[in-house]
Scaffold this active site. Structure first.
Site, mmCIF file in Angstrom:
data_model
loop_
_atom_site.group_PDB
_atom_site.id
_atom_site.type_symbol
_atom_site.label_atom_id
_atom_site.label_comp_id
_atom_site.label_asym_id
_atom_site.label_seq_id
_atom_site.Cartn_x
_atom_site.Cartn_y
_atom_site.Cartn_z
ATOM 1 N N PRO A 277 0.728 -1.737 0.257
ATOM 2 C CA PRO A 277 0.493 0.177 0.036
ATOM 3 C C PRO A 277 0.704 1.459 -0.329
ATOM 4 O O PRO A 277 1.552 1.693 0.396
ATOM 5 C CB PRO A 277 -0.835 0.014 1.221
ATOM 6 C CG PRO A 277 -0.084 -1.082 2.377
ATOM 7 C CD PRO A 277 0.780 -1.832 1.692
ATOM 8 N N GLY A 278 0.545 2.175 -0.843
ATOM 9 C CA GLY A 278 1.102 3.587 -0.599
ATOM 10 C C GLY A 278 0.528 4.571 0.072
ATOM 11 O O GLY A 278 -0.019 4.976 1.247
ATOM 12 N N CYS A 345 2.653 29.321 -15.587
ATOM 13 C CA CYS A 345 3.003 29.988 -16.856
ATOM 14 C C CYS A 345 1.927 28.985 -18.230
ATOM 15 O O CYS A 345 2.848 27.972 -18.870
ATOM 16 C CB CYS A 345 3.362 30.690 -17.195
ATOM 17 S SG CYS A 345 4.714 31.922 -16.592
HETATM 18 N N1 LLP Z 1 3.021 -1.445 -5.423
HETATM 19 C C1 LLP Z 1 3.042 -1.200 -7.184
HETATM 20 C C2 LLP Z 1 3.718 -2.093 -8.021
HETATM 21 C C3 LLP Z 1 2.665 0.204 -7.426
HETATM 22 O O1 LLP Z 1 2.991 0.300 -8.982
HETATM 23 C C4 LLP Z 1 2.127 1.103 -6.442
HETATM 24 C C5 LLP Z 1 1.319 2.437 -7.618
HETATM 25 C C6 LLP Z 1 1.949 0.310 -5.849
HETATM 26 C C7 LLP Z 1 2.649 -0.369 -5.153
HETATM 27 C C8 LLP Z 1 1.357 1.630 -4.855
HETATM 28 O O2 LLP Z 1 -0.002 1.420 -5.336
HETATM 29 P P1 LLP Z 1 -0.951 2.749 -4.164
HETATM 30 O O3 LLP Z 1 -1.508 1.663 -2.719
HETATM 31 O O4 LLP Z 1 -0.156 4.088 -3.530
HETATM 32 O O5 LLP Z 1 -2.435 3.035 -4.514
HETATM 33 N N2 LLP Z 1 0.790 8.779 -9.222
HETATM 34 C C9 LLP Z 1 -0.300 8.582 -9.102
HETATM 35 C C10 LLP Z 1 -0.503 6.768 -8.676
HETATM 36 C C11 LLP Z 1 0.373 6.094 -9.910
HETATM 37 C C12 LLP Z 1 0.427 4.506 -8.535
HETATM 38 C C13 LLP Z 1 1.593 3.952 -9.288
HETATM 39 N N3 LLP Z 1 2.233 2.966 -8.650
HETATM 40 C C14 LLP Z 1 -1.506 9.489 -8.387
HETATM 41 O O6 LLP Z 1 -1.353 10.466 -7.858
HETATM 42 O O7 LLP Z 1 -2.661 8.491 -8.557
#
Ligand code: LLP
Length: 417
Positions: A277-278, A345
């Site tokens: 989780p991120g 800009c």
């Molecule tokens: N594991 C892998 C292999 C991933 O590619 C990602 C996120 C995560 C875990 C974590 O995912 P999460 O739990 O955060 O959804 N910049 C975008 C989100 C890109 C996510 C990329 N991969 C945003 O701001 O919504």
């Protein structure tokens, strides 16, 4: 709607944990990213507690927020890490994280990154192509070791999220095709530099529903059975990250239901569970504090020009993402509809559109749910220094990253005479 540990006091002003946001702005300036230590810890513990039975390895996805102060706090909570570059690995190590509890994801791992990860005893590589498998095998053999690997399987399920952050469909660049998985595992199992360890998927981000996870998990478990019938034992199953947060009015499947469903599917199997989780760890635990520079009424629209911009928080313009914007001090006046924009800009430089706000020049605004993919996606476009980051811990505020200075921006540049 406010976020955890953000409260409005009786006098109408916002407080984060025990500190008024106005005090934070006065002490550290704007724009600033401000995080709640309690909120980050609670988000991590929500996973740990809901999944108590499976006792998963929770590998926080560093890309969501990679500031050392955040990583150190999660390392102290016992988190593992999910990285996608050698740089992220070095951050994990610098923050006191354990490479043996760290997994390496990503489609384009360079040879030097693989070497670095092996030298530090990384737990596992999530392999995303056959070519990458061969490279990891070569590097491992050259160092006379075995690299533990999982394949990232593309389960071809629809995560029902924004196309830019959906990663589990066949048309995405990520993972290996489900149909190719058994063959690839067979190739890997015969390699002397490779130890087959796990199976992984990551189907997308900001997922609010349960069914995409259950569908993906079932497809992975069926593969585990097929592999086991061929004598290939998989020791862990990594379900990736992707759990959403409430930016606006999203209804999320409750954490305990998510955990129960996963544990139910995995019951009776000797498979270790890994999660990545991120966003759901840091997203709602941070905000972007900004000040109104000018109000610009117009014929068709009113603009509130603030000192934060798309270079500081790119999610609105990149994904059309919604972030709530709330005044730090409430005013009694009638609200007026504003587009909240920055000084960059570009017409795409906006943080929020058509928001009713009672504000005046000089007022502070908090852009909520900016803890994930905020600072990590910030740039120096328009030669703007990136914001400072402040971690609130009760009544204390710690600067965990200083505001950049102009000198930092030109430090690596040379004029040719
Ligand atoms: N594991 C892998 C292999 C991933 O590619 C990602 C996120 C995560 C875990 C974590 O995912 P999460 O739990 O955060 O959804 N910049 C975008 C989100 C890109 C996510 C990329 N991969 C945003 O701001 O919504």
């Amino acid at each position: 709607m406010l976020t955890p540990h953000l409260q409005r006091d009786a006098d109408g002003s916002l407080r984060y944990e025990r500190l008024p946001l106005a005090t934070i702005a006065e002490r550290f300036g704007t724009p600033s990213y401000v995080y709640s230590r309690a909120a980050i810890s609670e988000n991590y513990r929500a996973y740990r507690d809901a999944f108590a039975r499976a006792a998963p390895l929770i590998c926080y996805a560093v890309k969501a927020n990679s500031t050392l102060g955040v990583l150190a706090l999660l390392a102290a909570e016992g988190a593992g890490f999910d990285i996608v570059s050698g740089g992220e690995l070095q951050r994990v190590i610098a923050a006191g994280g354990d490479p043996a509890r760290t997994i390496f994801s990503g489609v384009g791992k360079r040879r030097d990154e693989i070497e670095l990860a092996l030298a530090h005893g990384i737990r596992c590589f999530n392999v995303e192509s056959e070519a990458e498998l061969h490279r990891i095998n070569e590097v491992a053999l050259a160092h006379a070791i075995r690299a533990r690997i999982s394949f990232r399987i593309n389960p071809d399920v629809d995560a029902k999220t924004h196309p830019y952050i959906s990663t589990g469909l066949k048309s995405n660049k990520f993972g290996v095709a489900h149909a190719d998985a058994v063959r690839l595992y067979t190739v890997a199992a015969a390699m002397r530099g490779i130890e087959v360890h796990g199976i992984e998927c990551h189907i997308g981000s900001q997922i609010t529903e349960l069914s995409p996870y259950v569908d993906a998990l079932r497809r992975l478990l069926a593969l585990v059975d097929q592999l086991s019938a061929r004598g290939i034992a998989v020791k862990h199953l990594d379900l990736g990250g992707g759990r959403g947060i409430r930016y606006q009015d999203e209804t999320l499947v409750p954490m305990h239901q998510f955990a129960q469903a996963v544990e139910r599917e995995m019951a009776g199997r000797a498979l270790e569970l890994v999660l990545e989780p991120g966003r759901s760890i840091v997203g709602d635990a941070g905000l972007l504090l900004t000040r109104v520079e000018y109000l610009k009424p117009g014929e068709t629209k009113n603009f509130a020009i603030v000192d934060a911009a798309m270079n500081d928080l790119i999610r609105p313009t990149l994904y059309d993402a919604f972030h709530a914007v709330v005044p730090v001090v409430q005013r009694a006046e009638q609200a007026v509809c504003y587009d909240v924009v920055g000084p960059v800009c570009e017409s795409g430089d906006w943080l929020a559109k058509a928001r009713p706000l009672a504000i005046a020049q000089g007022d502070l605004l908090a852009v909520l749910c900016a803890g994930a993919y905020g600072m990590t996606m910030a740039s120096n476009y328009n030669t703007r220094v990136r914001p400072c980051e402040v971690l609130i811990d009760g009544e204390h505020a710690h600067v965990i990253r200083e505001r950049e200075r102009f000198a930092d921006l030109i430090a690596h540049e040379r004029i040719v005479r």
